[in-house]
Design a protein around this motif. Structure first.
Motif, PDB file in Angstrom:
ATOM      1  N   LYS A   1      21.181  33.880  84.929  1.00 22.52           N
ATOM      2  CA  LYS A   1      21.914  33.379  83.747  1.00 22.52           C
ATOM      3  C   LYS A   1      21.023  33.278  82.504  1.00 22.52           C
ATOM      4  CE  LYS A   1      21.654  28.404  84.895  1.00 22.52           C
ATOM      5  NZ  LYS A   1      20.231  28.395  84.621  1.00 22.52           N
ATOM      6  N   ASP A   2      19.704  33.350  82.684  1.00 27.59           N
ATOM      7  CA  ASP A   2      18.806  33.278  81.524  1.00 27.59           C
ATOM      8  C   ASP A   2      18.444  34.659  80.962  1.00 27.59           C
ATOM      9  OD1 ASP A   2      18.698  30.518  81.532  1.00 27.59           O
ATOM     10  OD2 ASP A   2      17.176  30.531  83.123  1.00 27.59           O
ATOM     11  N   SER A   3      18.955  35.718  81.574  1.00 30.31           N
ATOM     12  CA  SER A   3      18.686  37.062  81.040  1.00 30.31           C
ATOM     13  C   SER A   3      19.342  37.194  79.673  1.00 30.31           C
ATOM     14  CB  SER A   3      19.242  38.131  81.988  1.00 30.31           C
ATOM     15  OG  SER A   3      18.446  38.181  83.148  1.00 30.31           O
ATOM     16  N   ARG A   4      18.782  38.103  78.837  1.00 35.85           N
ATOM     17  CA  ARG A   4      19.313  38.234  77.464  1.00 35.85           C
ATOM     18  C   ARG A   4      19.629  39.695  77.143  1.00 35.85           C
ATOM     19  NH1 ARG A   4      15.009  35.252  73.734  1.00 35.85           N
ATOM     20  NH2 ARG A   4      16.706  35.221  72.222  1.00 35.85           N
ATOM     21  N   LEU A   5      20.647  39.857  76.289  1.00 32.92           N
ATOM     22  CA  LEU A   5      21.027  41.202  75.863  1.00 32.92           C
ATOM     23  C   LEU A   5      20.959  41.286  74.342  1.00 32.92           C
ATOM     24  CD1 LEU A   5      22.144  44.037  76.595  1.00 32.92           C
ATOM     25  CD2 LEU A   5      24.455  43.101  76.392  1.00 32.92           C
ATOM     26  N   PHE A   6      20.243  42.291  73.831  1.00 31.43           N
ATOM     27  CA  PHE A   6      20.146  42.525  72.386  1.00 31.43           C
ATOM     28  C   PHE A   6      20.885  43.814  72.043  1.00 31.43           C
ATOM     29  CE2 PHE A   6      16.411  40.182  73.728  1.00 31.43           C
ATOM     30  CZ  PHE A   6      16.406  39.108  72.829  1.00 31.43           C
ATOM     31  N   GLY A   7      21.679  43.773  70.988  1.00 31.14           N
ATOM     32  CA  GLY A   7      22.363  44.982  70.540  1.00 31.14           C
ATOM     33  C   GLY A   7      21.633  45.537  69.332  1.00 31.14           C
ATOM     34  N   PHE A   8      21.191  46.796  69.409  1.00 31.02           N
ATOM     35  CA  PHE A   8      20.553  47.427  68.246  1.00 31.02           C
ATOM     36  C   PHE A   8      21.650  47.916  67.302  1.00 31.02           C
ATOM     37  CE2 PHE A   8      17.124  47.590  71.348  1.00 31.02           C
ATOM     38  CZ  PHE A   8      16.172  46.907  70.595  1.00 31.02           C
ATOM     39  N   LEU A   9      21.482  47.622  66.014  1.00 28.17           N
ATOM     40  CA  LEU A   9      22.567  47.828  65.062  1.00 28.17           C
ATOM     41  C   LEU A   9      22.605  49.251  64.505  1.00 28.17           C
ATOM     42  CD1 LEU A   9      22.340  44.407  63.146  1.00 28.17           C
ATOM     43  CD2 LEU A   9      23.671  44.972  65.200  1.00 28.17           C
ATOM     44  N   ASN A  10      23.832  49.783  64.442  1.00 26.53           N
ATOM     45  CA  ASN A  10      24.095  51.092  63.810  1.00 26.53           C
ATOM     46  C   ASN A  10      23.340  52.264  64.432  1.00 26.53           C
ATOM     47  OD1 ASN A  10      25.828  49.718  62.041  1.00 26.53           O
ATOM     48  ND2 ASN A  10      24.048  49.074  60.839  1.00 26.53           N
ATOM     49  N   GLY A  11      23.269  52.259  65.748  1.00 24.08           N
ATOM     50  CA  GLY A  11      22.723  53.410  66.458  1.00 24.08           C
ATOM     51  C   GLY A  11      21.221  53.341  66.641  1.00 24.08           C
ATOM     52  N   PRO A  12      20.618  54.497  66.996  1.00 25.09           N
ATOM     53  CA  PRO A  12      19.183  54.516  67.311  1.00 25.09           C
ATOM     54  C   PRO A  12      18.284  53.990  66.193  1.00 25.09           C
ATOM     55  CG  PRO A  12      20.232  56.554  68.017  1.00 25.09           C
ATOM     56  CD  PRO A  12      21.264  55.796  67.268  1.00 25.09           C
ATOM     57  N   THR A  13      18.731  54.031  64.924  1.00 31.97           N
ATOM     58  CA  THR A  13      17.888  53.489  63.843  1.00 31.97           C
ATOM     59  C   THR A  13      17.603  52.000  64.086  1.00 31.97           C
ATOM     60  OG1 THR A  13      19.903  53.269  62.600  1.00 31.97           O
ATOM     61  CG2 THR A  13      18.380  54.890  61.792  1.00 31.97           C
ATOM     62  N   GLY A  14      18.536  51.313  64.732  1.00 30.89           N
ATOM     63  CA  GLY A  14      18.351  49.881  65.017  1.00 30.89           C
ATOM     64  C   GLY A  14      17.142  49.655  65.912  1.00 30.89           C
ATOM     65  N   LEU A  15      16.933  50.579  66.852  1.00 28.08           N
ATOM     66  CA  LEU A  15      15.779  50.465  67.759  1.00 28.08           C
ATOM     67  C   LEU A  15      14.487  50.782  66.980  1.00 28.08           C
ATOM     68  CD1 LEU A  15      14.531  50.229  70.624  1.00 28.08           C
ATOM     69  CD2 LEU A  15      15.181  52.611  71.011  1.00 28.08           C
ATOM     70  N   VAL A  16      14.548  51.809  66.147  1.00 27.52           N
ATOM     71  CA  VAL A  16      13.360  52.203  65.372  1.00 27.52           C
ATOM     72  C   VAL A  16      12.966  51.088  64.398  1.00 27.52           C
ATOM     73  CG1 VAL A  16      12.465  53.881  63.688  1.00 27.52           C
ATOM     74  CG2 VAL A  16      13.943  54.666  65.554  1.00 27.52           C
ATOM     75  N   ASN A  17      13.973  50.511  63.720  1.00 26.32           N
ATOM     76  CA  ASN A  17      13.674  49.521  62.673  1.00 26.32           C
ATOM     77  C   ASN A  17      13.718  48.071  63.164  1.00 26.32           C
ATOM     78  OD1 ASN A  17      13.574  51.678  60.951  1.00 26.32           O
ATOM     79  ND2 ASN A  17      15.690  51.478  60.270  1.00 26.32           N
ATOM     80  N   ALA A  18      13.828  47.889  64.459  1.00 25.76           N
ATOM     81  CA  ALA A  18      13.963  46.536  65.040  1.00 25.76           C
ATOM     82  C   ALA A  18      15.079  45.753  64.349  1.00 25.76           C
ATOM     83  CB  ALA A  18      12.630  45.785  64.963  1.00 25.76           C
ATOM     84  N   ASP A  19      16.203  46.419  64.167  1.00 30.30           N
ATOM     85  CA  ASP A  19      17.365  45.787  63.535  1.00 30.30           C
ATOM     86  C   ASP A  19      18.341  45.479  64.670  1.00 30.30           C
ATOM     87  OD1 ASP A  19      19.083  44.944  61.637  1.00 30.30           O
ATOM     88  OD2 ASP A  19      19.664  46.938  60.916  1.00 30.30           O
ATOM     89  N   TYR A  20      18.451  44.219  65.032  1.00 31.52           N
ATOM     90  CA  TYR A  20      19.212  43.888  66.245  1.00 31.52           C
ATOM     91  C   TYR A  20      19.917  42.545  66.105  1.00 31.52           C
ATOM     92  CZ  TYR A  20      15.239  40.829  67.034  1.00 31.52           C
ATOM     93  OH  TYR A  20      14.289  39.869  66.877  1.00 31.52           O
ATOM     94  N   ALA A  21      20.847  42.294  67.037  1.00 35.32           N
ATOM     95  CA  ALA A  21      21.473  40.971  67.125  1.00 35.32           C
ATOM     96  C   ALA A  21      21.538  40.606  68.600  1.00 35.32           C
ATOM     97  CB  ALA A  21      22.888  41.034  66.544  1.00 35.32           C
ATOM     98  N   GLU A  22      21.313  39.339  68.911  1.00 35.83           N
ATOM     99  CA  GLU A  22      21.473  38.951  70.316  1.00 35.83           C
ATOM    100  C   GLU A  22      22.956  38.837  70.630  1.00 35.83           C
ATOM    101  OE1 GLU A  22      19.125  35.768  71.883  1.00 35.83           O
ATOM    102  OE2 GLU A  22      20.115  35.966  73.854  1.00 35.83           O
ATOM    103  N   LEU A  23      23.378  39.410  71.744  1.00 38.66           N
ATOM    104  CA  LEU A  23      24.791  39.374  72.122  1.00 38.66           C
ATOM    105  C   LEU A  23      25.006  38.225  73.105  1.00 38.66           C
ATOM    106  CD1 LEU A  23      25.334  43.232  72.485  1.00 38.66           C
ATOM    107  CD2 LEU A  23      25.977  41.749  70.573  1.00 38.66           C
ATOM    108  N   THR A  24      25.820  37.281  72.691  1.00 40.66           N
ATOM    109  CA  THR A  24      26.080  36.111  73.520  1.00 40.66           C
ATOM    110  C   THR A  24      27.488  36.215  74.104  1.00 40.66           C
ATOM    111  OG1 THR A  24      26.917  35.018  71.571  1.00 40.66           O
ATOM    112  CG2 THR A  24      24.591  34.631  72.099  1.00 40.66           C
ATOM    113  N   GLY A  25      27.797  35.305  75.010  1.00 42.29           N
ATOM    114  CA  GLY A  25      29.099  35.338  75.681  1.00 42.29           C
ATOM    115  C   GLY A  25      30.271  35.318  74.707  1.00 42.29           C
TER     116      GLY A  25
END
Ligand code: FBP
Length: 553
Positions: free
Chosen positions: A103-127
């Motif tokens: 239950k303590d695992s976390r999921l991050f969504g990178f924003l607007n496609g692969p650029t989100g991963l390159v630019n560290a542009d992300y949001a944590e996805l909560t329940g």
């Protein structure tokens, strides 16, 4: 809460079905391995390029013990390329799997496609966020994009993002190009000595990310059912008014799987299959003459109406247009600055006189001006012409009208021809996922979690036996390198996932070829109606005819 439709509210409550093997606690789902895999072709080159990830065994999940499945994990997810119905359920399945594991695992969504991963542009996805997107269409939970991660700088930036967030894994949801990227990233991460695994998920409405182990990419089911509903509506309208021919272009960048599936569902008079056009080297004149013959023969029966389906990628498979596009791509890339300075169609046409071969120039001039101009529009990030922007349906309707005029003058046609044109593409990419896609995507996301939790990298989430009820589906992973070969891209040999085009010796095409002669002349429409979400299973849970023909008992 913002206003939502009654259907959206009802879909929130839908519980996607998982394969039986994934219904237990993650700690009781063991991973079993088959033998080592190999690429279909170019083994030696691929082995060299993927020294760390090549040739791993296929994985399948079975009842058993998986002690690592309870580890606390941090995972990032990327939605890549064109939207496809069900993407939100991939994210939901991944999230639920992670939380079920720990239950303590976390999921991050990178924003607007692969650029989100390159630019560290992300949001944590909560329940709370996930719940607002369950069983809905679209990719708007985190957005999507078409950036390719290929330069050294982009790869280094992706490694930095993974380290910054302490990621155990990145899940890349995409088509053939995006999953090629996933394979390269898995190899780079392993080479950089970081623990971040990479797992892919097969997405694209085009249905061309497919192999023995990947029965279909997600989104194809809902998109084709949405288009088939619209085509059926046109058929019923024209069968009522009996006065129009409808020329319908259907999305699908290269492969004609979408057009073929829609034809099987709706029985139009004409459906072109690009792969057949190429195999038979059919010219535009040949195609136009074939359609005009169908129109004329139906007119002899007093039926001056009908429906013709045209795959979006057709122009790239007609030999003389394929050559024209290749020459245009080349000339426009080579003299980009000079071309960009030209203003107006006439100036561009004059420029082409000097930069195209005589046959290609003749082909270009045979295309009506407004449509010819679309061949000169901006290329996509890979330098390709954007076929969704070329009005092939209008080109064919105009050419058929012209041909019928000639036939009329020669006494070979006595009917009336009045055509409407349509393009069905974006209408189907973000529809509420069908029950099939909702279940399939959730299962793909959950399977991606199990692959990550089992410590695997460079794998594509694979859920199989899809023509059977969901309970009987199997879940596992296929090494991405098993789907790859070497292909020439922009003059260089590159490792890529092989695109699956329509197989002319496959069961779906054969079923279509056996019936199309009858459909051409007689009015034998089938009206699929809208996708149904609630009701009897034979109405709501059926897979596509393509899948049934390819995989059914
Ligand atoms: P993916 O291969 O990324 O899934 O996209 C496929 C597609 O929907 C094609 O059918 C279509 O030609 C193209 O995307 C349109 O691209 P865009 O969304 O950039 O207009």
């Amino acid at each position: 809460m913002a206003d939502i439709s009654a259907l959206q509210r009802a879909r929130y409550a839908y519980k996607p079905k998982l394969p039986a093997a994934l219904r237990d606690e993650p700690a009781n789902i063991a991973v079993e391995f088959g033998g080592a895999t190999k690429a279909e072709r170019d083994e030696a080159e691929l082995q060299k390029l993927f020294a760390k990830t090549y040739g791993k065994p296929a994985a399948v999940f079975k009842k058993g013990s998986n002690p690592g499945a309870g580890t606390k994990l941090a995972v990032g997810v990327v939605l890549s390329g064109g939207q496809a119905p069900g993407g939100h359920n991939v994210v939901a399945g991944l999230f639920d799997g992670l939380k079920k594991g720990n239950k303590d695992s976390r999921l991050f969504g990178f924003l607007n496609g692969p650029t989100g991963l390159v630019n560290a542009d992300y949001a944590e996805l909560t329940g709370g966020i996930i719940d607002a997107y369950r069983n809905t269409g679209g990719f708007d939970i985190i957005g999507s994009g078409r950036t390719k991660i290929e330069t050294k700088e982009q790869i280094a930036a992706s490694v930095a993002t993974a380290e910054k967030l302490g990621l155990d894994a990145v899940v890349i949801v995409g088509g053939d190009d995006s999953n090629t990227n996933a394979a390269l990233l898995a190899e780079h991460f392993a080479g950089a000595g970081i623990r971040t695994r990479v797992v892919g998920v097969p997405k694209t409405i085009d249905g061309d990310l497919k192999s023995e182990q990947i029965e279909i990419s997600f989104g194809f089911d809902t998109a084709t059912k949405t288009y088939a509903e619209l085509i059926g509506n046109l058929e019923r309208d024209t069968n009522s008014s009996k006065k129009y021919w409808h020329f319908v272009k259907l999305m699908g960048r290269s492969a004609s799987h979408i057009a073929l599936e829609c034809a099987l569902q709706t029985h139009p008079h004409v459906c072109l299959i690009s792969e057949e056009v190429e195999a038979k080297q059919m010219t535009l004149a040949h195609i136009v003459s074939d359609i005009a013959t169908v129109v004329a023969r139906r007119a002899e029966r007093g039926e001056n109406f009908g429906v013709a389906l045209i795959p979006e990628g057709l122009v790239e498979f007609v030999p003389e247009i394929k050559r024209l596009i290749a020459e245009l791509n080349d000339a426009m890339a080579k003299h980009a600055a000079a071309f960009d300075e030209l203003s107006g169609f006439e100036a561009k046409e004059a420029w082409l006189e000097k930069n195209l071969s005589a046959p290609s120039l003749a082909t270009f001039k045979s295309i009506p001006g407004a449509i010819a101009a679309q061949f000169l529009a901006d290329r996509d990030p890979h330098g390709n012409v954007q076929v969704s922007r070329i009005d092939t349906e209008k080109l064919l309707a105009l050419a058929v009208e012209q041909k019928l005029g000639e036939m009329k003058r020669a006494g070979a046609y006595k009917g009336n021809f009045s055509a409407y044109t349509h393009f069905f593409g974006y209408e189907g990419r973000c529809a509420f996922p069908s029950n099939f896609d909702a279940d399939y995507c959730y299962s793909l996301g959950f399977t991606a979690f199990m692959l990550v939790a089992s410590g695997l990298t460079g794998y594509l989430s694979s859920v199989r036996n899809l023509a059977a009820p969901a309970e009987q589906w199997t879940a596992g992973g296929i090494p991405l390198t098993a789907l790859m070969n070497m292909e020439k891209r922009h003059g260089e040999q590159k490792p890529v996932i092989k695109k699956a085009l329509v197989a002319l010796d496959g069961k779906p095409f054969k079923a279509f070829a056996a019936a199309r002669g009858d459909w051409a002349l007689t009015t034998s429409y089938v009206f699929p109606g809208p996708v149904q979400y609630f009701g009897p299973s034979e109405v709501c849970d059926q897979p596509t005819l393509t899948l049934k023909l390819e995989r059914g008992a």
